[in-house]
Design an enzyme around this catalytic site. Structure first.
Site, PDB file in Angstrom:
ATOM      1  N   VAL A  76       0.868  -1.052  -0.058  1.00  0.00           N
ATOM      2  CA  VAL A  76       0.047  -0.104   0.006  1.00  0.00           C
ATOM      3  C   VAL A  76       0.762   1.171  -0.143  1.00  0.00           C
ATOM      4  O   VAL A  76       0.520   2.219  -0.738  1.00  0.00           O
ATOM      5  CB  VAL A  76      -0.666  -0.108   1.448  1.00  0.00           C
ATOM      6  CG1 VAL A  76      -1.537   1.409   1.397  1.00  0.00           C
ATOM      7  CG2 VAL A  76      -2.113  -1.060   0.934  1.00  0.00           C
ATOM      8  N   ASP A  89      10.017   3.155   6.536  1.00  0.00           N
ATOM      9  CA  ASP A  89       9.920   1.963   6.913  1.00  0.00           C
ATOM     10  C   ASP A  89      10.774   1.279   7.927  1.00  0.00           C
ATOM     11  O   ASP A  89      11.879   1.563   8.037  1.00  0.00           O
ATOM     12  CB  ASP A  89       9.878   0.980   5.704  1.00  0.00           C
ATOM     13  CG  ASP A  89       9.097  -0.260   5.832  1.00  0.00           C
ATOM     14  OD1 ASP A  89       7.925  -0.596   5.273  1.00  0.00           O
ATOM     15  OD2 ASP A  89       9.296  -1.161   6.723  1.00  0.00           O
ATOM     16  N   LYS A 105      14.227  -3.783   3.663  1.00  0.00           N
ATOM     17  CA  LYS A 105      13.293  -3.151   2.637  1.00  0.00           C
ATOM     18  C   LYS A 105      13.928  -1.816   1.913  1.00  0.00           C
ATOM     19  O   LYS A 105      13.858  -1.748   1.038  1.00  0.00           O
ATOM     20  CB  LYS A 105      11.756  -2.964   3.372  1.00  0.00           C
ATOM     21  CG  LYS A 105      10.974  -2.431   2.278  1.00  0.00           C
ATOM     22  CD  LYS A 105       9.517  -2.743   2.708  1.00  0.00           C
ATOM     23  CE  LYS A 105       9.101  -4.059   2.210  1.00  0.00           C
ATOM     24  NZ  LYS A 105       7.801  -4.387   2.601  1.00  0.00           N
ATOM     25  N   THR A 156      -2.127  -4.238   9.689  1.00  0.00           N
ATOM     26  CA  THR A 156      -3.153  -4.218  10.830  1.00  0.00           C
ATOM     27  C   THR A 156      -3.687  -5.795  10.820  1.00  0.00           C
ATOM     28  O   THR A 156      -4.908  -6.028  10.213  1.00  0.00           O
ATOM     29  CB  THR A 156      -4.546  -3.464  10.402  1.00  0.00           C
ATOM     30  OG1 THR A 156      -4.851  -3.300   9.423  1.00  0.00           O
ATOM     31  CG2 THR A 156      -4.035  -1.845  10.833  1.00  0.00           C
ATOM     32  N   CYS A 181      -6.165  -9.165   3.141  1.00  0.00           N
ATOM     33  CA  CYS A 181      -7.370  -8.351   3.172  1.00  0.00           C
ATOM     34  C   CYS A 181      -8.631  -9.382   3.752  1.00  0.00           C
ATOM     35  O   CYS A 181      -9.255  -9.022   4.640  1.00  0.00           O
ATOM     36  CB  CYS A 181      -7.486  -7.592   2.184  1.00  0.00           C
ATOM     37  SG  CYS A 181      -6.405  -6.203   1.850  1.00  0.00           S
ATOM     38  N   ARG A 228       1.050 -14.228   2.400  1.00  0.00           N
ATOM     39  CA  ARG A 228       0.447 -13.958   3.737  1.00  0.00           C
ATOM     40  C   ARG A 228      -0.875 -14.588   3.734  1.00  0.00           C
ATOM     41  O   ARG A 228      -1.645 -14.383   2.693  1.00  0.00           O
ATOM     42  CB  ARG A 228       0.226 -12.633   3.963  1.00  0.00           C
ATOM     43  CG  ARG A 228       1.366 -11.743   4.370  1.00  0.00           C
ATOM     44  CD  ARG A 228       1.249 -10.284   4.657  1.00  0.00           C
ATOM     45  NE  ARG A 228       0.942  -9.658   3.458  1.00  0.00           N
ATOM     46  CZ  ARG A 228       0.983  -8.471   3.518  1.00  0.00           C
ATOM     47  NH1 ARG A 228       0.969  -7.629   4.513  1.00  0.00           N
ATOM     48  NH2 ARG A 228       0.339  -7.786   2.334  1.00  0.00           N
TER      49      ARG A 228
HETATM   50  N1  LIG Z   1      -2.081  -5.433   0.475  1.00  0.00           N
HETATM   51  C1  LIG Z   1      -3.104  -5.094   0.139  1.00  0.00           C
HETATM   52  O1  LIG Z   1      -3.605  -5.597  -1.169  1.00  0.00           O
HETATM   53  C2  LIG Z   1      -3.956  -4.034   0.818  1.00  0.00           C
HETATM   54  C3  LIG Z   1      -5.216  -3.389   0.132  1.00  0.00           C
HETATM   55  C4  LIG Z   1      -5.835  -2.522   0.607  1.00  0.00           C
HETATM   56  C5  LIG Z   1      -5.369  -2.254   2.008  1.00  0.00           C
HETATM   57  N2  LIG Z   1      -4.574  -2.993   2.810  1.00  0.00           N
HETATM   58  C6  LIG Z   1      -4.226  -2.241   4.075  1.00  0.00           C
HETATM   59  O2  LIG Z   1      -3.116  -1.495   4.313  1.00  0.00           O
HETATM   60  C7  LIG Z   1      -2.488  -1.734   5.272  1.00  0.00           C
HETATM   61  C8  LIG Z   1      -0.822  -1.873   4.769  1.00  0.00           C
HETATM   62  O3  LIG Z   1      -1.001  -3.337   4.178  1.00  0.00           O
HETATM   63  P1  LIG Z   1       0.325  -3.769   3.178  1.00  0.00           P
HETATM   64  O4  LIG Z   1      -0.221  -4.915   2.513  1.00  0.00           O
HETATM   65  O5  LIG Z   1       0.645  -2.378   2.561  1.00  0.00           O
HETATM   66  O6  LIG Z   1       1.171  -4.262   4.370  1.00  0.00           O
HETATM   67  P2  LIG Z   1       2.913  -4.512   4.069  1.00  0.00           P
HETATM   68  O7  LIG Z   1       3.041  -5.811   4.825  1.00  0.00           O
HETATM   69  O8  LIG Z   1       3.223  -4.973   2.598  1.00  0.00           O
HETATM   70  O9  LIG Z   1       3.706  -3.400   4.327  1.00  0.00           O
HETATM   71  C9  LIG Z   1       3.723  -2.472   5.316  1.00  0.00           C
HETATM   72  C10 LIG Z   1       5.041  -2.143   5.663  1.00  0.00           C
HETATM   73  O10 LIG Z   1       4.971  -1.311   7.123  1.00  0.00           O
HETATM   74  C11 LIG Z   1       6.160  -1.593   7.844  1.00  0.00           C
HETATM   75  N3  LIG Z   1       5.963  -1.327   8.983  1.00  0.00           N
HETATM   76  C12 LIG Z   1       5.355  -1.934  10.118  1.00  0.00           C
HETATM   77  N4  LIG Z   1       5.332  -1.190  11.090  1.00  0.00           N
HETATM   78  C13 LIG Z   1       5.879   0.143  10.980  1.00  0.00           C
HETATM   79  C14 LIG Z   1       6.181   1.367  11.714  1.00  0.00           C
HETATM   80  N5  LIG Z   1       5.824   1.319  13.034  1.00  0.00           N
HETATM   81  N6  LIG Z   1       6.504   2.370  10.972  1.00  0.00           N
HETATM   82  C15 LIG Z   1       6.917   2.138   9.752  1.00  0.00           C
HETATM   83  N7  LIG Z   1       6.934   1.155   9.189  1.00  0.00           N
HETATM   84  C16 LIG Z   1       6.286   0.075   9.477  1.00  0.00           C
HETATM   85  C17 LIG Z   1       6.531  -2.984   7.489  1.00  0.00           C
HETATM   86  O11 LIG Z   1       7.994  -3.355   7.709  1.00  0.00           O
HETATM   87  C18 LIG Z   1       6.262  -2.937   6.069  1.00  0.00           C
HETATM   88  O12 LIG Z   1       7.034  -2.916   5.199  1.00  0.00           O
HETATM   89  C19 LIG Z   1      -3.186  -2.857   5.940  1.00  0.00           C
HETATM   90  O13 LIG Z   1      -3.876  -2.275   7.118  1.00  0.00           O
HETATM   91  C20 LIG Z   1      -3.830  -3.664   5.066  1.00  0.00           C
HETATM   92  O14 LIG Z   1      -5.070  -4.219   5.353  1.00  0.00           O
HETATM   93  C21 LIG Z   1      -3.689  -3.792   1.943  1.00  0.00           C
END
Ligand SMILES: NC(=O)c1ccc[n+]([C@@H]2O[C@H](COP(=O)([O-])OP(=O)(O)OC[C@H]3O[C@@H](n4cnc5c(N)ncnc54)[C@H](O)[C@@H]3O)[C@@H](O)[C@H]2O)c1
Length: 411
Positions: free
Chosen positions: A17, A36, A41, A90, A263, A331
């Protein structure tokens, strides 16, 4: 009239995201800091490498060279008002309850560098009321910055979807007050074609949860249909395709070995939590959770029956183990559970996945024609099934899409 001008955007979390948002904001002219906590990463991103199918190496290197995009392991100290975007995971804890540890850490990090008049936008999916009752108080507890604005803009990205991306998927936006809504709307209008505002953040948060719950419940329904169809020895896919000829009031979903990703298996439980917090029951979601999470077991039993009732010593290969085609995301992938069950039943398991080099103590292998059974699970475009076809390998097509790979659908 308030000043809508921001120069800096700090995106907290550079995953599926956060990274595309960083790139789109940088392309729109903002100075973007992609923060991040994962050093690995950030090191990869600095070299232009990412897992996100939406982001190319050339663009990452070009934007960094131009100074528009900077990747960092520590939250940057900014001297002027900025936009902070939260895009951290989350997940659920071991009791399938919301685990907002990372979201809270992100808020705490933001509060250490917050400057007056900044805007905080949450894109992470969470339960209804998160912006108002968790993000705002957490930040206000540890920051003395004044006139901070808060908004939500839940991300809807579908990584790998070549038709619908950040620009043409309508963006739902809502702030805690009018000014926050307008500021967030102005920001997204730089790279999103359609912005839909809602009357309050709680509506946007609920809409995001409901979208994925709608999908989750319908997948469960169709998985249930697949059990019924099997008992009648008729094809679920054929039933659905016939039903889908009705031009109104029907939307096709297809059965699979379960649900995966960050999700669909997770977000509905955030809606359950929201319901429970106000004394409501979310029975449909609970039943859907139960139905979908049982699918790997149900499918393993079908495979066992198909191979004569005993899997001991049988060599089975899975084609694709990520949760959906053409991306590297493992995941919650139901393929992992299916493999574990088949192993427990005595089968020798191998797998071919061009997006996964190693999982546990196993590596991806080429498609093997000398196996007892091939399973089409996640048919990445990069997998060529002709070797199974030519050699007459026994194959079950368990994939959810309608494409025909040369074998009838088996669910
Ligand atoms: N992946 C999807 O398709 C998708 C789609 C819509 C919404 N979302 C939502 O978006 C959010 C993020 O999901 P994602 O898929 O991008 O996750 P992800 O795991 O791909 O990326 C999240 C990143 O955040 C970093 N991170 C964790 N804690 C942190 C902090 N305190 N400070 C800075 N960086 C931190 C992690 O190292 C990781 O690189 C979630 O709530 C998810 O439900 C995801």
């Amino acid at each position: 009239m308030f000043n809508k001008t921001f120069n800096n955007v700090i995106v907290v979390g550079q995953g599926y995201v956060g990274l595309p948002i960083s790139v789109n904001a940088a392309e729109s002219g903002f100075k973007v800091f992609g923060f991040d906590i994962s050093k690995e990463k950030i090191d990869q991103l600095k070299m232009g490498n990412s897992d996100s199918p939406e982001v190319g190496q050339k663009d990452l290197l070009r934007l960094q060279k131009k100074g528009r995009l900077e990747f960092t392991n520590s939250i940057p100290s900014v001297t002027e008002k900025s936009i902070f975007i939260i895009a951290v995971p989350t997940p659920l804890d071991s009791n399938r309850k919301p685990d907002l540890t990372m979201l809270i850490s992100a808020c705490e990090a933001i509060s250490t560098v917050l400057v007056d008049d900044s805007l905080i936008i949450n894109e992470s999916t969470s339960f209804i009321g998160t912006l108002r009752n968790l993000i705002k108080p957490t930040i206000e507890n540890s920051s003395s910055a004044k006139n901070i604005k808060y908004a939500v803009a839940p991300e809807r990205i579908d990584p790998g979807n070549s038709k619908w991306g950040i620009q043409n998927t309508p963006r739902i936006v809502s702030g805690l007050d009018y000014e926050a809504t307008e500021l967030a709307k102005n920001f997204y209008s730089k790279f999103c074609n359609v912005i839909q505002t809602t009357s309050k953040p709680e509506v946007s948060e609920a809409a995001k949860l409901f979208e994925n719950t709608f999908r989750h419940v319908n997948i469960a329904l169709v998985n249930e249909l697949s059990n019924i169809a099997q008992a009648f020895n008729i094809s679920t896919h054929e039933i659905i395709q016939a039903a889908a000829t009705k031009p109104f009031g029907f939307m096709p979903f297809f059965p699979g070995i379960g649900v995966g990703g960050h999700c669909i298996p997770v977000d509905p439980s955030y809606l359950v939590h929201s319901a429970e917090s106000v004394g409501c029951k979310a029975k449909f979601i609970e039943i859907a959770n139960e139905t979908n999470s049982r699918m790997p077991e149900v499918v393993a039993a079908r495979i066992q029956k198909f191979l004569g009732g005993d899997l001991r010593g049988k060599r089975i290969q899975l084609a694709g183990i990520t949760y959906k085609p053409n991306i590297a995301d493992l995941r919650e992938s139901p393929a992992l559970e299916l493999m574990a069950i088949l192993k427990d039943l005595g089968a020798y398991i191998s797998w071919c996945d061009p997006y996964v080099v190693r999982y546990g103590d196993q590596r991806s292998t080429e498609l093997d024609k000398s196996i007892d059974l091939g399973l089409i699970v996640t048919p990445h475009n990069k997998i060529n099934f002709s070797i199974w076809k030519i050699s007459g390998t026994k194959v079950l097509d368990l994939s959810t899409n309608t494409k025909n790979y040369g074998w009838p659908k088996s669910l």
